[in-house]
Design a protein around this motif. Structure first.
Motif, PDB file in Angstrom:
ATOM      1  N   ASP A  99       2.081  11.544  16.802  1.00  0.00           N
ATOM      2  CA  ASP A  99       3.156  11.786  17.773  1.00  0.00           C
ATOM      3  C   ASP A  99       4.352  12.304  16.964  1.00  0.00           C
ATOM      4  N   ILE A 100       4.628  13.596  17.063  1.00  0.00           N
ATOM      5  CA  ILE A 100       5.583  14.214  16.151  1.00  0.00           C
ATOM      6  C   ILE A 100       7.003  13.683  16.320  1.00  0.00           C
ATOM      7  N   GLU A 101       7.432  13.390  17.537  1.00  0.00           N
ATOM      8  CA  GLU A 101       8.791  12.896  17.730  1.00  0.00           C
ATOM      9  C   GLU A 101       8.942  11.487  17.156  1.00  0.00           C
ATOM     10  N   HIS A 102       7.947  10.649  17.371  1.00  0.00           N
ATOM     11  CA  HIS A 102       7.990   9.309  16.776  1.00  0.00           C
ATOM     12  C   HIS A 102       7.964   9.405  15.253  1.00  0.00           C
ATOM     13  N   TYR A 103       7.132  10.287  14.746  1.00  0.00           N
ATOM     14  CA  TYR A 103       7.008  10.479  13.293  1.00  0.00           C
ATOM     15  C   TYR A 103       8.352  10.870  12.685  1.00  0.00           C
ATOM     16  N   LYS A 104       9.034  11.825  13.304  1.00  0.00           N
ATOM     17  CA  LYS A 104      10.348  12.246  12.805  1.00  0.00           C
ATOM     18  C   LYS A 104      11.353  11.096  12.891  1.00  0.00           C
ATOM     19  N   ASN A 105      11.266  10.321  13.949  1.00  0.00           N
ATOM     20  CA  ASN A 105      12.185   9.187  14.098  1.00  0.00           C
ATOM     21  C   ASN A 105      11.987   8.159  12.983  1.00  0.00           C
ATOM     22  N   VAL A 106      10.728   7.940  12.603  1.00  0.00           N
ATOM     23  CA  VAL A 106      10.447   6.974  11.535  1.00  0.00           C
ATOM     24  C   VAL A 106      11.031   7.472  10.209  1.00  0.00           C
ATOM     25  N   LEU A 107      10.795   8.727   9.872  1.00  0.00           N
ATOM     26  CA  LEU A 107      11.324   9.270   8.621  1.00  0.00           C
ATOM     27  C   LEU A 107      12.854   9.319   8.634  1.00  0.00           C
ATOM     28  N   ASP A 108      13.438   9.629   9.775  1.00  0.00           N
ATOM     29  CA  ASP A 108      14.903   9.604   9.886  1.00  0.00           C
ATOM     30  C   ASP A 108      15.433   8.188   9.689  1.00  0.00           C
ATOM     31  N   PHE A 109      14.723   7.211  10.248  1.00  0.00           N
ATOM     32  CA  PHE A 109      15.118   5.810  10.089  1.00  0.00           C
ATOM     33  C   PHE A 109      15.076   5.405   8.612  1.00  0.00           C
ATOM     34  N   LEU A 110      13.988   5.737   7.922  1.00  0.00           N
ATOM     35  CA  LEU A 110      13.856   5.393   6.500  1.00  0.00           C
ATOM     36  C   LEU A 110      14.922   6.101   5.669  1.00  0.00           C
ATOM     37  N   TYR A 111      15.220   7.327   6.023  1.00  0.00           N
ATOM     38  CA  TYR A 111      16.262   8.076   5.319  1.00  0.00           C
ATOM     39  C   TYR A 111      17.613   7.377   5.466  1.00  0.00           C
ATOM     40  N   GLU A 112      17.912   6.925   6.689  1.00  0.00           N
ATOM     41  CA  GLU A 112      19.174   6.219   6.933  1.00  0.00           C
ATOM     42  C   GLU A 112      19.246   4.929   6.129  1.00  0.00           C
ATOM     43  N   LYS A 113      18.101   4.284   5.946  1.00  0.00           N
ATOM     44  CA  LYS A 113      18.056   3.024   5.202  1.00  0.00           C
ATOM     45  C   LYS A 113      17.947   3.253   3.687  1.00  0.00           C
ATOM     46  N   LYS A 114      17.995   4.530   3.288  1.00  0.00           N
ATOM     47  CA  LYS A 114      17.948   4.901   1.864  1.00  0.00           C
ATOM     48  C   LYS A 114      16.649   4.483   1.182  1.00  0.00           C
ATOM     49  N   VAL A 115      15.558   4.511   1.941  1.00  0.00           N
ATOM     50  CA  VAL A 115      14.223   4.307   1.376  1.00  0.00           C
ATOM     51  C   VAL A 115      13.672   5.682   0.983  1.00  0.00           C
ATOM     52  N   LYS A 116      13.148   5.806  -0.210  1.00  0.00           N
ATOM     53  CA  LYS A 116      12.544   7.069  -0.625  1.00  0.00           C
ATOM     54  C   LYS A 116      11.316   7.323   0.237  1.00  0.00           C
ATOM     55  N   ALA A 117      11.336   8.418   0.989  1.00  0.00           N
ATOM     56  CA  ALA A 117      10.230   8.683   1.907  1.00  0.00           C
ATOM     57  C   ALA A 117      10.010  10.181   2.020  1.00  0.00           C
ATOM     58  N   GLU A 118       8.757  10.557   2.240  1.00  0.00           N
ATOM     59  CA  GLU A 118       8.464  11.975   2.408  1.00  0.00           C
ATOM     60  C   GLU A 118       7.299  12.192   3.354  1.00  0.00           C
ATOM     61  N   CYS A 119       7.277  13.387   3.892  1.00  0.00           N
ATOM     62  CA  CYS A 119       6.214  13.820   4.808  1.00  0.00           C
ATOM     63  C   CYS A 119       5.093  14.457   4.004  1.00  0.00           C
ATOM     64  N   LEU A 120       3.854  14.034   4.283  1.00  0.00           N
ATOM     65  CA  LEU A 120       2.664  14.681   3.734  1.00  0.00           C
ATOM     66  C   LEU A 120       1.937  15.328   4.912  1.00  0.00           C
ATOM     67  N   LEU A 121       2.128  16.615   5.082  1.00  0.00           N
ATOM     68  CA  LEU A 121       1.555  17.324   6.224  1.00  0.00           C
ATOM     69  C   LEU A 121       0.165  17.834   5.872  1.00  0.00           C
ATOM     70  N   MET A 122      -0.846  17.247   6.496  1.00  0.00           N
ATOM     71  CA  MET A 122      -2.229  17.611   6.234  1.00  0.00           C
ATOM     72  C   MET A 122      -2.564  18.902   6.984  1.00  0.00           C
ATOM     73  N   MET A 123      -2.916  19.946   6.230  1.00  0.00           N
ATOM     74  CA  MET A 123      -3.154  21.264   6.820  1.00  0.00           C
ATOM     75  C   MET A 123      -4.657  21.478   7.020  1.00  0.00           C
ATOM     76  N   ASP A 124      -5.077  21.432   8.258  1.00  0.00           N
ATOM     77  CA  ASP A 124      -6.480  21.509   8.654  1.00  0.00           C
ATOM     78  C   ASP A 124      -6.809  22.940   9.070  1.00  0.00           C
ATOM     79  N   THR A 125      -7.798  23.551   8.435  1.00  0.00           N
ATOM     80  CA  THR A 125      -8.133  24.941   8.765  1.00  0.00           C
ATOM     81  C   THR A 125      -8.577  25.090  10.223  1.00  0.00           C
ATOM     82  N   LYS A 126      -9.230  24.077  10.763  1.00  0.00           N
ATOM     83  CA  LYS A 126      -9.720  24.169  12.136  1.00  0.00           C
ATOM     84  C   LYS A 126      -8.586  24.112  13.154  1.00  0.00           C
TER      85      LYS A 126
END
Length: 326
Positions: free
Chosen positions: A135-162
């Motif tokens: 769920d992309i909106e929830h996913y962004k909200n989680v990373l934004d939350f961690l960023y606000e809390k100053k937790v080192k966090a990053e997105c790993l976007l899995m690129m599927d050829t199909k």
């Protein structure tokens, strides 16, 4: 060059452990290498033996190899945040004053309330994005939350050829986030369910620069130590020369039959408790859930482990100390 030994360059004596606490997952991605093994184990119910043997493992490495920093990464193969003992386990590790860095690889699906309860226990978070389920909106909200809390966090976007077009659409959507957390695009590994050779030339070019977004300047300064380039010192014992080698210099080298220190520094523990080097090699009949774990660990052939593989399994292992027998 007649390479004879490799010496890693690092300031601290670090023990890195990948721990897969459960094989249960709430996603069932078509390309997942664990897809045929979900829910066979779920998780080990004997929590006391888990935490007891982890502390015995830490003590052993501190005493024998003078380890002064431990990085424990809770990984998927299953979704680690679904492990019922997650909070208890991380809390006990942090309270133990063992200088333990806790990293988490998660699909990010847990609620914001869950993250609010647990974020203070985590030093680094990697959230994998799976276009089939996330769920992309929830996913962004989680990373934004961690960023606000100053937790080192990053997105790993899995690129599927199909589902490449969908992955690209999600990539551009992720760029439109509240905060500039890191975005790292990932190609998929070969499994029984997936063939990465299906990537076309345009897609391969997309991966040439996998880091698609860096954090802002303030966050980047905090993370410089995490963005280092792996380097090692090589020694040619015949010619008496030495110098620095970077990652690409080592990728195609064979270290079979070399003496390797991987069991001193990089370990992997799967959902059934089997302990190996990070390359899946090494140790004889060593299981975290064994009542005789400490005894068996003490009698392992760690110092004289000889590599049975033609190539190292990942880039980090290239830079583990190695010596070729003359």
């Amino acid at each position: 060059m007649n390479l004879r030994s490799i010496i890693p360059i690092q300031k601290e004596r670090e023990l890195y452990i990948e721990w897969y606490p459960t094989d249960f997952c709430n996603f069932h991605c078509s390309y997942c290498s664990f897809a045929g093994n979900f829910n066979r184990i779920r998780y080990q119910k004997r929590y006391d033996i888990i935490i007891e043997n982890f502390f015995k493992l830490f003590d052993f490495y501190r005493e024998k190899y003078q380890i002064n920093r431990i990085v424990l990464r809770l990984c998927g193969g299953g979704e680690p945040t679904l492990w019922p003992y997650f909070f208890r386990f991380c809390s006990e590790l942090k309270e133990s004053k063992n200088n333990i860095i806790i990293e988490l690889v998660s699909n990010g699906s847990r609620t914001i309330n869950w993250w609010n309860k647990h974020y203070s226990l985590l030093d680094q978070v990697y959230l994998s994005f799976h276009s089939e389920y996330t769920d992309i909106e929830h996913y962004k909200n989680v990373l934004d939350f961690l960023y606000e809390k100053k937790v080192k966090a990053e997105c790993l976007l899995m690129m599927d050829t199909k589902n490449w077009d969908s992955c690209l659409e999600n990539f551009y959507n992720l760029l439109d986030s509240k905060y500039p957390w890191m975005i790292h695009v990932k190609s998929l590994r070969s499994t029984d369910f997936y063939n990465p050779d299906d990537y076309n030339e345009e897609q391969i070019n997309f991966f040439k620069q996998p880091i698609k977004r860096l954090p802002d300047a303030d966050s980047l300064i905090d993370r410089l130590q995490d963005l280092h380039i792996f380097k090692s010192l090589y020694i040619d014992e015949i010619k008496g020369t030495h110098g620095l080698m970077e990652l690409h210099d080592l990728e195609n080298m064979s270290f079979k039959n070399w003496q390797c220190d991987i069991l001193k520094s990089r370990l992997k523990i799967n959902a059934v408790g089997n302990v190996t080097g990070n390359c899946y090699n090494g140790f004889s009949d060593l299981n975290l859930f064994d009542n005789n774990f400490a005894y068996k660990l003490k009698h392992q052939n760690i110092d004289n482990f000889t590599c049975p593989s033609f190539k190292c399994s990942n880039c980090h292992n290239h830079h583990v100390a190695k010596r070729q027998f003359l």
